[in-house]
Design an enzyme around this catalytic site. Structure first.
Site, short mmCIF file in Angstrom:
data_model
loop_
_atom_site.label_atom_id
_atom_site.label_comp_id
_atom_site.label_asym_id
_atom_site.label_seq_id
_atom_site.Cartn_x
_atom_site.Cartn_y
_atom_site.Cartn_z
N TYR A 128 5.70 -3.43 4.71
CA TYR A 128 5.92 -4.87 4.91
C TYR A 128 7.40 -5.15 5.18
O TYR A 128 7.75 -6.14 5.81
CB TYR A 128 5.52 -5.65 3.64
CG TYR A 128 4.04 -5.93 3.46
CD1 TYR A 128 3.07 -5.39 4.30
CD2 TYR A 128 3.62 -6.77 2.42
CE1 TYR A 128 1.73 -5.66 4.09
CE2 TYR A 128 2.27 -7.06 2.22
CZ TYR A 128 1.33 -6.50 3.05
OH TYR A 128 0.00 -6.78 2.85
N GLY A 129 8.24 -4.27 4.67
CA GLY A 129 9.68 -4.51 4.70
C GLY A 129 10.26 -4.73 6.09
O GLY A 129 11.31 -5.35 6.24
N CYS B 124 5.26 -6.74 -5.03
CA CYS B 124 5.95 -6.26 -3.83
C CYS B 124 7.10 -7.23 -3.58
O CYS B 124 6.87 -8.44 -3.52
CB CYS B 124 4.97 -6.27 -2.66
SG CYS B 124 5.72 -5.93 -1.06
N ASN B 125 8.30 -6.70 -3.46
CA ASN B 125 9.44 -7.59 -3.27
C ASN B 125 9.40 -8.26 -1.90
O ASN B 125 9.75 -9.44 -1.77
CB ASN B 125 10.75 -6.82 -3.41
CG ASN B 125 11.02 -6.46 -4.86
OD1 ASN B 125 11.72 -7.17 -5.55
ND2 ASN B 125 10.43 -5.37 -5.32
N THR C 246 9.64 -2.05 -5.00
CA THR C 246 8.73 -1.43 -5.95
C THR C 246 8.88 0.09 -6.04
O THR C 246 8.52 0.67 -7.06
CB THR C 246 7.28 -1.73 -5.53
OG1 THR C 246 7.16 -1.44 -4.13
CG2 THR C 246 6.95 -3.19 -5.77
N HIS C 247 9.38 0.72 -4.98
CA HIS C 247 9.51 2.18 -4.99
C HIS C 247 10.72 2.66 -5.81
O HIS C 247 10.75 3.81 -6.23
CB HIS C 247 9.71 2.71 -3.57
CG HIS C 247 8.50 2.64 -2.70
ND1 HIS C 247 7.86 1.46 -2.43
CD2 HIS C 247 7.83 3.60 -2.03
CE1 HIS C 247 6.84 1.71 -1.63
NE2 HIS C 247 6.80 2.99 -1.38
N ASP D 94 0.28 -5.15 -3.38
CA ASP D 94 1.52 -4.62 -2.79
C ASP D 94 1.19 -4.19 -1.36
O ASP D 94 0.01 -4.07 -1.00
CB ASP D 94 1.99 -3.41 -3.62
CG ASP D 94 3.22 -2.73 -3.01
OD1 ASP D 94 4.11 -3.45 -2.51
OD2 ASP D 94 3.30 -1.49 -3.03
N SER D 95 2.22 -3.92 -0.59
CA SER D 95 2.01 -3.40 0.76
C SER D 95 1.37 -2.02 0.73
O SER D 95 0.79 -1.57 1.70
CB SER D 95 3.35 -3.31 1.49
OG SER D 95 4.22 -2.49 0.73
N GLU E 155 8.43 7.71 -0.62
CA GLU E 155 7.00 7.94 -0.35
C GLU E 155 6.75 9.33 0.24
O GLU E 155 5.72 9.94 0.02
CB GLU E 155 6.48 6.87 0.60
CG GLU E 155 5.02 6.62 0.37
CD GLU E 155 4.67 5.18 0.64
OE1 GLU E 155 3.81 4.99 1.48
OE2 GLU E 155 5.28 4.27 0.06
N1 DGL Z 1 6.57 -2.65 -1.57
C1 DGL Z 1 7.67 -2.97 -0.69
C2 DGL Z 1 8.70 -3.80 -1.45
O1 DGL Z 1 8.73 -3.83 -2.65
C3 DGL Z 1 8.32 -1.72 -0.15
C4 DGL Z 1 7.52 -1.02 0.90
C5 DGL Z 1 7.32 -1.83 2.16
O2 DGL Z 1 8.30 -2.11 2.89
O3 DGL Z 1 6.19 -2.19 2.40
O4 DGL Z 1 9.51 -4.45 -0.82
#
Ligand code: DGL
Length: 267
Positions: free
Chosen positions: A42-43, A73-74, A187-188, A10-11, A154
């Site tokens: 990452y978003g 991670c989406n 994921t959050h 995940d990010s 977070e």
């Molecule tokens: N883990 C990222 C997701 O599921 C959310 C956090 C991010 O933007 O990195 O999209």
């Protein structure tokens, strides 16, 4: 039977919500989790950048003998899944956190309206819109980018007045009127599922993403005869930048104390 670890990435630490469910459903599995905290979020990044990070992490997981890769991670799933599949040997299955949700929506919400919320990268990829349209064009899918929610969670803002106000500001959108379900495609978001359900007065199904995703992983590993029977599976949690704050939040996302180790990758 295959007792090698499942590689999960995940990010950051949000993917621990998926790792937690995986550990609950498949307690014999060893896991190697990698959270790219040095590069999060990452978003807000471009697809090219996210693909670069995803491939470097995949390489790291393969070097550590992972039998499968779960992109937890989406944002990475929506931008990098094909690149990761192309990068790994054919006998290493790759799972993402989006396909199971699209299958779920397509099978249950024929001719209904469904909402999806996620980061800018996920929503901007229109993966939910395009793939649902392919699977069942009768479903009306409403996508909305809710960029602030991941950092809000977070920072520890969930189940309080501030998170309720932010959730309301995003969901108070006439396009969501009449939805039957809402997909929390980040994921959050499992940490605020109850608040989202409350906002809709429990009249809208808030899709239980971790459970749906993990059931698909389980089914695929079973079909490949790749489940583990290890009595003492090893759980390793690594991040690319370790701070006390990540260490603290990790326990909240995983639901129990975890020891994060720092691994700096060169990418
Ligand atoms: N883990 C990222 C997701 O599921 C959310 C956090 C991010 O933007 O990195 O999209």
């Amino acid at each position: 039977m295959d007792n090698r670890p499942i590689g999960i990435f995940d990010s950051g630490i949000g993917g621990l919500t998926i790792a937690k469910e995986l550990h609950r459903v498949l307690p014999n599995e060893s896991m190697l989790y990698f959270g790219d905290t040095a590069h999060l979020p990452y978003g807000d990044k471009s697809p090219e950048t996210i693909v670069g990070y995803s491939l470097a992490i995949t390489e790291f997981l393969l070097k550590h003998n992972c039998k499968a890769i779960l992109i937890a991670c989406n944002s990475a799933s929506s931008t990098s899944f094909d690149a990761v599949v192309a990068h790994v040997p054919k006998n290493v299955p790759v799972f993402n956190v989006i396909d199971p949700l699209i299958d779920y929506i397509s099978q249950r919400f024929h001719a209904e309206k469904v909402g999806v919320i996620g980061t800018r990268a996920t929503i901007g990829s229109h993966v939910f819109l395009n793939r649902t349209r392919e699977a069942d064009p009768s479903i009306i899918l409403v996508e909305k980018s809710t960029g602030l929610l991941a950092s809000m969670i977070e920072e520890g803002f969930h189940n309080n007045e501030i998170s309720q106000a932010v959730i309301q500001a995003y969901l108070e959108d006439s396009r969501f009127e009449g939805i039957k379900a809402l997909v929390p495609a980040c994921t959050h978001y499992p940490l605020i599922s109850n608040e989202i359900a409350d906002y809709f007065k429990n009249q809208v199904e808030v899709v239980d993403a971790p459970s749906i995703i993990v059931q698909q992983v389980k089914k695929a590993l079973e079909a490949n005869d790749q489940l583990s029977d290890a009595e003492n599976p090893a759980l390793h949690f690594m991040v690319s930048d370790l701070t006390p704050s990540f260490q603290k939040s990790a326990a909240i996302f995983f639901g129990e104390k975890v020891k994060l180790e720092e691994r700096r990758l060169s990418y």
